[in-house]
Design an enzyme around this catalytic site. Structure first.
Site, PDB file in Angstrom:
ATOM      1  N   HIS A 194       0.777   5.227   1.208  1.00 30.58           N
ATOM      2  CA  HIS A 194       0.107   6.293   1.955  1.00 30.58           C
ATOM      3  C   HIS A 194       0.221   7.577   1.132  1.00 30.58           C
ATOM      4  CE1 HIS A 194       0.248   4.200   6.017  1.00 30.58           C
ATOM      5  NE2 HIS A 194       1.202   3.540   5.378  1.00 30.58           N
ATOM      6  N   HIS A 243       0.844  -1.194   0.000  1.00 29.76           N
ATOM      7  CA  HIS A 243       0.000   0.000   0.000  1.00 29.76           C
ATOM      8  C   HIS A 243       0.874   1.236   0.000  1.00 29.76           C
ATOM      9  CE1 HIS A 243       0.728  -1.228   4.156  1.00 29.76           C
ATOM     10  NE2 HIS A 243       0.705   0.060   4.486  1.00 29.76           N
TER      11      HIS A 243
END
Ligand code: 5GP
Ligand code: ZN
Length: 111
Positions: free
Chosen positions: A99, A97
């Site tokens: 941010h 992922h």
């Protein structure tokens, strides 16, 4: 992947605050935001971290980062993208992922 919290979010088995979605990527608000804009941008395909992801996924993530930055209104003010990797990177969820943080002037030092 079984028992992966982000796979469950992508599948809709765990609720999330969706910000953006396309064929390859899902993006949602971090449950513990560190800035006024804090979005997690996640490939739908499970990879443990950035070391594992393929070129197509990396390109899809980049496209999604641009789309989310525009949608959240931080493309001109600026923002930061971070992908924590492994123990020293303080990665806590082992599904790749990114941010995206913005909406405030961020600290010049990151660590
Ligand atoms: P990491 O520390 O792995 O780079 O980031 C994981 C992020 O996922 C953390 O910022 C954490 O707040 C967020 N997070 C963990 N569980 C959930 C969840 O169930 N929903 C949402 N929206 N964010 C989560
Ligand atoms: Zn996963």
């Amino acid at each position: 992947m079984d028992n992966c919290i982000f796979c469950k979010i992508i599948a809709g088995e765990i609720p999330s605050n969706k910000v953006y979605e396309d064929d390859n990527v899902y993006a949602f608000r971090d449950i513990n935001p560190q800035a006024p804009v804090h979005v997690l941008i996640v490939p739908k395909k499970h990879f443990a971290n950035i070391l594992e992801c393929d070129a197509e996924t990396a390109a899809a993530l980049t496209d999604a980062i641009r789309a989310v930055a525009k949608q959240e209104g931080v493309d001109e003010s600026g923002f930061r993208v971070i992908s924590n990797c492994g123990p020293d990177g303080a990665q806590s969820v082992n599904h790749l992922h990114v941010h995206l943080l913005g909406g405030v002037k961020l600290a010049e030092r990151m660590a």
